[in-house]
Design a protein around this motif. Structure first.
Motif, short mmCIF file in Angstrom:
data_model
loop_
_atom_site.label_atom_id
_atom_site.label_comp_id
_atom_site.label_asym_id
_atom_site.label_seq_id
_atom_site.Cartn_x
_atom_site.Cartn_y
_atom_site.Cartn_z
N VAL A 83 95.59 67.96 9.38
CA VAL A 83 95.04 67.24 10.37
C VAL A 83 94.14 68.24 11.32
CG1 VAL A 83 95.00 65.68 12.45
CG2 VAL A 83 96.55 65.21 10.66
N ASP A 84 92.86 68.12 11.56
CA ASP A 84 92.51 69.06 12.53
C ASP A 84 92.34 68.42 13.75
OD1 ASP A 84 90.35 70.60 13.99
OD2 ASP A 84 89.02 70.67 12.52
N LEU A 85 92.91 68.82 14.86
CA LEU A 85 93.15 68.26 16.05
C LEU A 85 91.91 68.27 16.90
CD1 LEU A 85 96.63 69.30 17.51
CD2 LEU A 85 96.17 67.08 16.78
N SER A 86 90.90 69.14 16.70
CA SER A 86 89.75 69.13 17.38
C SER A 86 88.88 67.94 17.02
CB SER A 86 88.94 70.49 17.25
OG SER A 86 88.78 70.81 15.78
N GLU A 87 88.92 67.37 15.62
CA GLU A 87 88.25 66.24 15.32
C GLU A 87 88.72 65.12 15.94
OE1 GLU A 87 88.07 65.85 11.20
OE2 GLU A 87 86.99 67.87 10.61
N LEU A 88 89.96 65.08 16.08
CA LEU A 88 90.76 63.88 16.82
C LEU A 88 90.47 63.83 18.35
CD1 LEU A 88 94.36 63.96 15.09
CD2 LEU A 88 92.40 62.26 14.53
N VAL A 89 90.12 65.06 18.70
CA VAL A 89 89.95 65.56 20.24
C VAL A 89 88.48 64.95 20.46
CG1 VAL A 89 89.46 66.91 22.08
CG2 VAL A 89 91.47 67.03 20.89
N ASP A 90 87.59 65.13 19.65
CA ASP A 90 86.24 64.79 19.37
C ASP A 90 86.16 63.33 19.53
OD1 ASP A 90 85.41 67.47 19.97
OD2 ASP A 90 84.67 67.39 17.70
N GLU A 91 86.66 62.52 18.75
CA GLU A 91 86.81 61.33 18.40
C GLU A 91 87.27 60.51 19.77
OE1 GLU A 91 89.09 60.39 14.99
OE2 GLU A 91 87.65 61.48 13.49
N PHE A 96 86.21 57.30 24.54
CA PHE A 96 86.32 57.01 26.04
C PHE A 96 84.99 57.13 26.59
CE2 PHE A 96 90.54 56.73 25.09
CZ PHE A 96 91.25 55.84 25.94
N GLY A 97 83.97 57.45 26.08
CA GLY A 97 82.65 57.74 26.78
C GLY A 97 82.29 56.58 27.62
N PRO A 98 82.38 55.25 27.13
CA PRO A 98 82.23 54.27 28.21
C PRO A 98 82.86 53.90 29.34
CG PRO A 98 81.90 53.68 25.92
CD PRO A 98 82.55 54.74 25.85
N LEU A 99 84.35 54.11 29.15
CA LEU A 99 85.32 54.24 30.33
C LEU A 99 84.84 55.19 31.23
CD1 LEU A 99 87.83 52.89 31.56
CD2 LEU A 99 88.98 54.40 30.00
N SER A 100 84.90 56.58 30.72
CA SER A 100 84.67 57.52 31.61
C SER A 100 83.40 57.51 32.25
CB SER A 100 84.81 59.03 30.80
OG SER A 100 83.81 59.07 29.96
N GLN A 101 82.07 56.91 31.67
CA GLN A 101 81.11 56.94 32.46
C GLN A 101 81.41 55.71 33.46
OE1 GLN A 101 78.08 55.73 29.69
NE2 GLN A 101 76.74 57.37 30.35
N LYS A 102 81.63 54.67 33.34
CA LYS A 102 81.96 53.63 34.27
C LYS A 102 82.78 54.39 35.46
CE LYS A 102 84.01 49.00 34.73
NZ LYS A 102 84.95 48.15 33.93
N ALA A 103 83.93 55.03 35.06
CA ALA A 103 84.71 55.61 36.18
C ALA A 103 84.05 56.79 36.95
CB ALA A 103 85.88 55.94 35.52
N GLN A 104 83.01 57.23 36.22
CA GLN A 104 81.98 58.34 36.80
C GLN A 104 82.82 59.67 36.57
OE1 GLN A 104 80.90 57.11 40.79
NE2 GLN A 104 78.88 56.28 39.90
N SER A 106 83.48 62.93 33.97
CA SER A 106 83.05 63.67 32.88
C SER A 106 84.28 63.95 32.33
CB SER A 106 82.20 64.73 33.42
OG SER A 106 82.85 65.73 34.16
N VAL A 107 84.03 64.08 30.85
CA VAL A 107 85.07 64.63 30.00
C VAL A 107 84.56 65.87 29.05
CG1 VAL A 107 86.91 64.14 28.13
CG2 VAL A 107 85.88 62.56 30.14
N SER A 108 85.22 66.73 28.99
CA SER A 108 85.06 67.99 28.25
C SER A 108 86.11 68.37 27.46
CB SER A 108 84.37 69.22 29.24
OG SER A 108 85.68 69.71 29.81
#
Length: 169
Positions: A83-91, A96-104, A106-108
């Motif tokens: 398992v490549d954890l960096s791929e799982l993190v990216d996924e 969570f893009g829509p949820l984080s956007q709604k909550a204002q 940012s996620v990096s």
């Protein structure tokens, strides 16, 4: 002895299932009360009740996920693979893009070194999504996920700029 260990494991499983059953009743009660208030017209703020329903549904999803994981472990159906954890993190970040956007919020994410391990990709993905879900909900404006290689494997650090835990916890 093996019998004592088995009995202790059986008792721990029974205690866990009893706790899950109890923990599922609480969100179900809240959801039912909110639905009834909306249906009966008692709610002066239906949006608030819908938020409660959404939050409590999320709590239930986590509990059901825990039970599913326990069942998989007991059945021996957890499969370990590369398992490549960096791929799982990216996924997870993308999910969570829509949820984080709604909550204002940012996620990096950042990864240093090889983030490959052997594990169950579904369980690890669920773990990362749960961590990210909690961080986004409690962050003021930013969440970061950092992967780094250590002598013991891969370190995953999820940070946010929320209030944090009380010092005595």
């Amino acid at each position: 002895s093996a019998r004592a260990i088995r009995a202790a494991n059986d008792q721990a499983r029974d205690d866990f299932l009893a706790a899950i059953g109890h923990d599922l009743r609480t969100p179900l009660t809240a959801i039912n009360a909110a639905v009834e208030a909306i249906e009966d017209g008692f709610s002066t703020d239906p949006e608030r009740y819908l938020r409660v329903i959404s939050q409590q549904t999320s709590v239930m999803e986590h509990l059901v996920s825990d039970v599913t994981t326990l069942a998989s472990l007991e059945a021996g159906s957890v499969k370990r693979e590369h398992v490549d954890l960096s791929e799982l993190v990216d996924e997870a970040v993308e999910a969570f893009g829509p949820l984080s956007q709604k909550a204002q919020v940012s996620v990096s994410s950042e990864a240093s070194g090889d983030a490959s391990i052997h594990g169950d990709p579904h369980a690890l993905g669920r773990l990362l999504r749960n961590l990210l879900d909690n961080a986004v909900r409690h962050a003021e404006s930013h969440v970061s996920i950092a992967l780094s290689t250590t002598t013991q494997g891969v370190s995953v650090r999820v940070s946010d700029n929320g209030p944090g835990f009380a010092p005595d916890l």
